[in-house]
Design a protein around this motif. Structure first.
Motif, PDB file in Angstrom:
ATOM      1  N   LEU A 138     -13.505 -11.865 -21.617  1.00 13.81           N
ATOM      2  CA  LEU A 138     -14.753 -11.543 -20.938  1.00 13.81           C
ATOM      3  C   LEU A 138     -14.541 -11.364 -19.441  1.00 13.81           C
ATOM      4  O   LEU A 138     -15.217 -10.561 -18.799  1.00 13.81           O
ATOM      5  CB  LEU A 138     -15.800 -12.616 -21.206  1.00 13.81           C
ATOM      6  CG  LEU A 138     -16.259 -12.759 -22.662  1.00 13.81           C
ATOM      7  CD1 LEU A 138     -17.290 -13.870 -22.795  1.00 13.81           C
ATOM      8  CD2 LEU A 138     -16.821 -11.451 -23.191  1.00 13.81           C
ATOM      9  N   CYS A 139     -13.587 -12.110 -18.883  1.00 14.18           N
ATOM     10  CA  CYS A 139     -13.249 -11.940 -17.464  1.00 14.18           C
ATOM     11  C   CYS A 139     -12.680 -10.544 -17.213  1.00 14.18           C
ATOM     12  O   CYS A 139     -13.037  -9.881 -16.237  1.00 14.18           O
ATOM     13  CB  CYS A 139     -12.239 -13.000 -17.023  1.00 14.18           C
ATOM     14  SG  CYS A 139     -12.943 -14.653 -16.816  1.00 14.18           S
ATOM     15  N   ALA A 140     -11.789 -10.117 -18.096  1.00 10.46           N
ATOM     16  CA  ALA A 140     -11.192  -8.787 -17.953  1.00 10.46           C
ATOM     17  C   ALA A 140     -12.255  -7.698 -18.098  1.00 10.46           C
ATOM     18  O   ALA A 140     -12.238  -6.699 -17.373  1.00 10.46           O
ATOM     19  CB  ALA A 140     -10.092  -8.598 -18.998  1.00 10.46           C
ATOM     20  N   VAL A 141     -13.194  -7.903 -19.018  1.00 12.63           N
ATOM     21  CA  VAL A 141     -14.287  -6.942 -19.206  1.00 12.63           C
ATOM     22  C   VAL A 141     -15.167  -6.896 -17.969  1.00 12.63           C
ATOM     23  O   VAL A 141     -15.506  -5.818 -17.463  1.00 12.63           O
ATOM     24  CB  VAL A 141     -15.126  -7.308 -20.443  1.00 12.63           C
ATOM     25  CG1 VAL A 141     -16.373  -6.433 -20.520  1.00 12.63           C
ATOM     26  CG2 VAL A 141     -14.295  -7.146 -21.716  1.00 12.63           C
ATOM     27  N   GLU A 142     -15.564  -8.065 -17.470  1.00 14.21           N
ATOM     28  CA  GLU A 142     -16.439  -8.125 -16.300  1.00 14.21           C
ATOM     29  C   GLU A 142     -15.803  -7.449 -15.090  1.00 14.21           C
ATOM     30  O   GLU A 142     -16.489  -6.811 -14.284  1.00 14.21           O
ATOM     31  CB  GLU A 142     -16.775  -9.578 -15.963  1.00 14.21           C
ATOM     32  CG  GLU A 142     -17.771  -9.693 -14.817  1.00 14.21           C
ATOM     33  CD  GLU A 142     -18.258 -11.107 -14.599  1.00 14.21           C
ATOM     34  OE1 GLU A 142     -17.511 -11.872 -13.967  1.00 14.21           O
ATOM     35  OE2 GLU A 142     -19.363 -11.433 -15.044  1.00 14.21           O
ATOM     36  N   ALA A 143     -14.492  -7.576 -14.956  1.00 16.77           N
ATOM     37  CA  ALA A 143     -13.798  -6.977 -13.826  1.00 16.77           C
ATOM     38  C   ALA A 143     -13.495  -5.497 -14.039  1.00 16.77           C
ATOM     39  O   ALA A 143     -13.006  -4.818 -13.123  1.00 16.77           O
ATOM     40  CB  ALA A 143     -12.495  -7.736 -13.554  1.00 16.77           C
ATOM     41  N   GLY A 144     -13.760  -4.984 -15.242  1.00 10.00           N
ATOM     42  CA  GLY A 144     -13.517  -3.565 -15.511  1.00 10.00           C
ATOM     43  C   GLY A 144     -12.052  -3.216 -15.710  1.00 10.00           C
ATOM     44  O   GLY A 144     -11.672  -2.046 -15.546  1.00 10.00           O
ATOM     45  N   ILE A 172     -21.488  -6.986 -21.653  1.00  8.44           N
ATOM     46  CA  ILE A 172     -21.032  -7.201 -20.277  1.00  8.44           C
ATOM     47  C   ILE A 172     -20.539  -5.897 -19.665  1.00  8.44           C
ATOM     48  O   ILE A 172     -20.813  -5.595 -18.498  1.00  8.44           O
ATOM     49  CB  ILE A 172     -19.937  -8.285 -20.242  1.00  8.44           C
ATOM     50  CG1 ILE A 172     -20.548  -9.646 -20.636  1.00  8.44           C
ATOM     51  CG2 ILE A 172     -19.290  -8.371 -18.861  1.00  8.44           C
ATOM     52  CD1 ILE A 172     -19.555 -10.769 -20.737  1.00  8.44           C
ATOM     53  N   ALA A 173     -19.832  -5.096 -20.443  1.00  2.83           N
ATOM     54  CA  ALA A 173     -19.382  -3.784 -19.954  1.00  2.83           C
ATOM     55  C   ALA A 173     -20.569  -2.904 -19.602  1.00  2.83           C
ATOM     56  O   ALA A 173     -20.568  -2.194 -18.588  1.00  2.83           O
ATOM     57  CB  ALA A 173     -18.500  -3.108 -20.998  1.00  2.83           C
ATOM     58  N   CYS A 204     -29.931  -2.204 -23.819  1.00  5.72           N
ATOM     59  CA  CYS A 204     -30.909  -2.859 -22.952  1.00  5.72           C
ATOM     60  C   CYS A 204     -30.284  -3.214 -21.602  1.00  5.72           C
ATOM     61  O   CYS A 204     -30.898  -3.006 -20.548  1.00  5.72           O
ATOM     62  CB  CYS A 204     -31.441  -4.123 -23.615  1.00  5.72           C
ATOM     63  SG  CYS A 204     -32.522  -3.827 -25.035  1.00  5.72           S
ATOM     64  N   TRP A 205     -29.072  -3.746 -21.629  1.00  9.02           N
ATOM     65  CA  TRP A 205     -28.394  -4.119 -20.377  1.00  9.02           C
ATOM     66  C   TRP A 205     -28.096  -2.889 -19.537  1.00  9.02           C
ATOM     67  O   TRP A 205     -28.230  -2.909 -18.309  1.00  9.02           O
ATOM     68  CB  TRP A 205     -27.111  -4.889 -20.681  1.00  9.02           C
ATOM     69  CG  TRP A 205     -27.351  -6.343 -20.935  1.00  9.02           C
ATOM     70  CD1 TRP A 205     -27.205  -7.022 -22.116  1.00  9.02           C
ATOM     71  CD2 TRP A 205     -27.801  -7.305 -19.978  1.00  9.02           C
ATOM     72  NE1 TRP A 205     -27.542  -8.342 -21.952  1.00  9.02           N
ATOM     73  CE2 TRP A 205     -27.907  -8.546 -20.642  1.00  9.02           C
ATOM     74  CE3 TRP A 205     -28.122  -7.247 -18.626  1.00  9.02           C
ATOM     75  CZ2 TRP A 205     -28.322  -9.722 -20.003  1.00  9.02           C
ATOM     76  CZ3 TRP A 205     -28.530  -8.404 -17.982  1.00  9.02           C
ATOM     77  CH2 TRP A 205     -28.630  -9.622 -18.662  1.00  9.02           C
TER      78      TRP A 205
END
Length: 393
Positions: A138-144, A172-173, A204-205
């Motif tokens: 999830l960290c890698a996803v959040e950072a793109g 998150i992406a 939605c996000w």
């Protein structure tokens, strides 16, 4: 001649565990800049004789995390090797007290593929989260960091794992607007229909944050345009909250229901008015959104929005009048005059009076055409009272 590194050591020796305003001790600065020799020297000193704000073990763990974040593999190897006997307080899966990260989450946030592989080879946990409850993936996803996300999925990380809010990597992406990560997750089979604790999907996000490219990609893959979250809000309503007129128009063009009401009775137009997103309000009015009691309630105190609503009613009346639907036109003008606010408009005083004058004149014209001479005369008299005010300096 004393080198700059030696000067640094001499300066910090007397306060070896002192921290600066950002909470970083000398060891952290050495680790951030990749100065292994300096870090080794500092850790070899006797910390027990100093009073300070950070312990030696804390400094080591913090140094490990920042070295992983910066990609300084040599420092990571040194710290892990020289501390294999104190794993209970220092190690691969400990969250540090400075950044709130584990070595693996820190490496993932910064896209350090080599460090990630090195940590995983040494059995770093793929499930241990940072203080924000984000796992390494999830960290890698959040950072793109899409290449790192691809690697972690290849290594067996779950594509549907969630954070404490039940948000998946795809959500998150979408929230962050990382289109390459999103496309890669979709190609690997990520579910577009999963919801988080608030009932929000990835679509939605994307709407809530106004990411048009994300929205287009998700709708092309079959995301549900008419989904409602736990509050009954549709993707269109969430887009109206954000206020991007281009996104709102795209959703409308795709068939989004503009009259859908959430559990509080609010429609997309009402949300846009509440946030004073005037460009979005215009989009809804052009589409023919209805004006309800809640619409006017949220417009109260917003002169720019009230003018939009009044002008919309007047234009509707004009169209109906040209089509010889005189009675319906009169109803539009009457409704606008009924909703006309009474407060002082300040700098907008003249504009509001001009609108009111036009509404009165148009309604008088309808009355004449409907053979209501008494009503027409009454309105003409009112118009004469308003006209001078419209031309005041």
């Amino acid at each position: 001649m004393i080198t700059s590194e030696e000067q640094f050591i001499m300066f910090t020796f007397s306060r070896i565990n002192h921290v600066d305003n950002s909470g970083q001790c000398a060891c952290i600065h050495a680790a951030v800049n990749g100065h292994l020799d300096t870090l080794v020297y500092l850790l070899q000193c006797d910390w027990s004789v100093y009073e300070g704000q950070v312990t030696k073990v804390e400094a080591m763990q913090q140094s490990f995390i920042v070295a992983a974040a910066k990609g300084h593999k040599g420092i990571c190897e040194y710290l892990l090797h020289c501390n294999r006997n104190i794993r209970e307080s220092f190690g691969l899966d400990v969250v540090d007290t400075l950044l709130g990260e584990t070595p693996l989450t820190a490496a993932c946030l910064n896209g350090r593929k080599e460090i990630v592989r090195w940590l995983l080879d040494r059995e770093a946990s793929p499930e241990t989260t940072n203080l924000k409850s984000l796992s390494p993936l999830l960290c890698a996803v959040e950072a793109g960091k899409w290449e790192l996300v691809d690697l972690l999925l290849f290594l067996g990380f779950s594509i549907e794992q969630t954070d404490k809010h039940c948000r998946t990597p795809l959500m998150i992406a979408a929230y962050k607007g990382h289109i390459r990560v999103l496309e890669m997750l979709l190609s690997r089979g990520a579910s577009i229909h999963k919801t988080d604790k608030e009932g929000l999907t990835a679509l939605c996000w994307g709407c809530l944050k106004g990411h048009l490219h994300i929205i287009q990609s998700l709708l092309d893959r079959g995301s549900h345009l008419h989904h409602a979250d736990r509050c009954g809000r549709s993707p269109l309503q969430l887009a109206a909250l954000h206020g991007d007129a281009q996104v709102v128009q795209y959703l409308i063009d795709q068939g989004a229901q503009i009259e859908h009401a959430d559990l509080n009775g609010m429609r997309a137009l009402d949300h846009a008015i509440d946030r004073r997103n005037t460009a979005v309000v215009v989009s809804f009015l052009r589409k023919g959104a209805k004006l309800g009691q809640m619409t006017w309630a949220f417009a109260a105190g917003k002169p720019d929005v009230i003018l939009l609503l009044l002008n919309k009613l007047m234009k509707d009346g004009n169209v109906l009048y040209r089509k010889n639907r005189t009675k319906e036109a009169a109803q539009r003008y009457q409704y606008a005059l009924k909703k006309f606010p009474q407060e002082d408009f300040g700098d907008d005083y003249k504009t509001f009076n001009e609108v009111k004058l036009n509404l009165v004149l148009n309604l008088s014209r309808c009355k004449r055409k409907m053979n209501d001479c008494e009503g027409a005369i009454e309105l003409a008299t009112k118009a004469l009272q308003l006209k001078p005010k419209c031309f005041e300096a």
